[in-house]
Scaffold this motif. Structure first.
Motif, PDB file in Angstrom:
ATOM      1  N   PHE A 185     -13.554 -27.629  80.820  1.00 17.29           N
ATOM      2  CA  PHE A 185     -12.149 -27.440  80.745  1.00 17.29           C
ATOM      3  C   PHE A 185     -11.387 -28.629  80.442  1.00 17.29           C
ATOM      4  O   PHE A 185     -11.715 -29.744  80.874  1.00 17.29           O
ATOM      5  N   GLU A 186     -10.513 -28.770  79.610  1.00 17.65           N
ATOM      6  CA  GLU A 186      -9.689 -29.955  79.295  1.00 17.65           C
ATOM      7  C   GLU A 186      -8.422 -29.754  79.717  1.00 17.65           C
ATOM      8  O   GLU A 186      -7.663 -28.657  79.609  1.00 17.65           O
ATOM      9  N   VAL A 187      -7.876 -30.840  80.496  1.00 17.39           N
ATOM     10  CA  VAL A 187      -6.557 -30.821  81.224  1.00 17.39           C
ATOM     11  C   VAL A 187      -5.556 -31.636  80.231  1.00 17.39           C
ATOM     12  O   VAL A 187      -5.635 -32.789  80.186  1.00 17.39           O
ATOM     13  N   HIS A 188      -4.762 -31.024  79.377  1.00 18.76           N
ATOM     14  CA  HIS A 188      -4.061 -31.787  78.507  1.00 18.76           C
ATOM     15  C   HIS A 188      -3.118 -32.776  79.134  1.00 18.76           C
ATOM     16  O   HIS A 188      -2.290 -32.514  79.787  1.00 18.76           O
ATOM     17  N   SER A 189      -3.065 -33.962  78.403  1.00 18.13           N
ATOM     18  CA  SER A 189      -2.346 -35.120  78.639  1.00 18.13           C
ATOM     19  C   SER A 189      -2.464 -35.633  80.147  1.00 18.13           C
ATOM     20  O   SER A 189      -1.769 -36.405  80.718  1.00 18.13           O
ATOM     21  N   ASP A 190      -3.514 -35.186  81.054  1.00 18.80           N
ATOM     22  CA  ASP A 190      -3.717 -35.678  82.247  1.00 18.80           C
ATOM     23  C   ASP A 190      -4.511 -36.754  82.344  1.00 18.80           C
ATOM     24  O   ASP A 190      -5.466 -36.735  81.370  1.00 18.80           O
ATOM     25  N   GLY A 191      -4.777 -37.633  83.340  1.00 15.60           N
ATOM     26  CA  GLY A 191      -5.491 -38.702  83.481  1.00 15.60           C
ATOM     27  C   GLY A 191      -6.663 -38.615  84.215  1.00 15.60           C
ATOM     28  O   GLY A 191      -7.090 -37.432  84.769  1.00 15.60           O
ATOM     29  N   HIS A 192      -7.296 -39.687  84.688  1.00 11.48           N
ATOM     30  CA  HIS A 192      -8.713 -39.625  85.280  1.00 11.48           C
ATOM     31  C   HIS A 192      -8.351 -38.992  86.758  1.00 11.48           C
ATOM     32  O   HIS A 192      -9.387 -38.087  87.273  1.00 11.48           O
ATOM     33  N   ALA A 193      -7.316 -39.097  87.497  1.00 13.56           N
ATOM     34  CA  ALA A 193      -7.087 -38.502  88.673  1.00 13.56           C
ATOM     35  C   ALA A 193      -6.528 -37.034  88.830  1.00 13.56           C
ATOM     36  O   ALA A 193      -6.719 -36.405  89.551  1.00 13.56           O
TER      37      ALA A 193
END
Length: 252
Positions: free
Chosen positions: A189-197
């Motif tokens: 799953f990709e979390v769009h625009s989110d960073g490492h945390a």
């Protein structure tokens, strides 16, 4: 060249969370993140994101007999060919078998712990793996790629933010793409625009992770997005959006 000394501490499991030893139906081993190279002792407490997942599993899995333990590493570093964090994860799986017998084990890791979870999936007691923003080595033509054979026969979920600047999300996609050729039960799953945390969509990521761990250990139905990811033929399920409204469309 980085110098190392042999760690003298033994790995251990943190105190049990969410179940009593007499009623354990499954075990989740939480693998905190670490560093590429370090012989320093890990901090006394795991990072807050690992603690948050442990608390969520305690709240939702405790009545179903899920025992959760945070793995206390000998040292903070992966340390090249020593792969210390993976060795400690394998020890933890052995210890879970010793304590609880023949119950399914899920390895749930974040960052460097995600790599340890993926690398240790071949342990005979491990039936599922959750890797959140896993740290993976850069691929090169003169080095062996990160192994994926050990993922065969396991249910695997990888969650990664598209803007992760610490752990390259493209590397986890490539690993999932290779693993998908021999293991249908892997999704990413990709979390769009989110960073490492993964702080922007923390609640959704936590819900997805908990649903996967409990479903894998208890043999219950997954939420619809996970079911769709497992059911889809390659390469679907590798770049699944996390949820409508903030995920990215599937790429064929």
């Amino acid at each position: 060249m980085t110098q190392h000394t042999t760690p003298v501490r033994d790995p251990r499991l943190g105190r049990i969370i969410a179940a009593t030893p007499a009623a354990v139906a499954g075990v989740v081993l939480l693998l905190p993140s670490g560093l590429p190279d370090s012989d320093r002792r890990p901090p006394p407490l795991p990072d807050r994101r690992t603690r948050a997942l442990a608390r969520r599993l305690a709240a939702e899995g405790g009545t179903h007999g899920i025992a959760a333990h945070v793995v206390r590493y000998r040292c903070r570093g992966w340390n090249g060919d020593r792969a210390d964090l993976a060795q400690d994860a394998a020890w933890a799986a052995d210890e879970a078998v010793r304590r609880y017998g023949d119950v399914p084990v899920c390895l749930a890791g974040r960052g460097m712990g995600g790599r340890a979870a993926l690398r240790t999936a071949g342990h005979h007691a491990v039936t599922s793996v959750l890797a959140v923003a896993p740290w993976l080595p850069e691929e090169s033509t003169d080095a062996e790629p990160e192994p994926v054979r050990q993922l065969a026969g396991r249910q695997v979920m990888i969650v990664h933010g598209t803007n992760d600047e610490r752990c390259d999300p493209e590397l986890s996609f490539r690993l999932a793409e290779r693993a998908k050729k021999s293991n249908r039960d892997i999704c990413r799953f990709e979390v769009h625009s989110d960073g490492h945390a993964l702080a922007q969509h923390r609640t959704e990521v936590l819900s997805l992770a908990t649903d996967f761990v409990l479903g894998a250990l208890l043999g219950t139905d997954f939420a619809r997005p996970v079911t769709d990811a497992f059911a889809a033929p390659p390469p679907l399920g590798l770049r699944m959006p996390l949820a409508s409204g903030f995920g990215r469309s599937l790429r064929h």
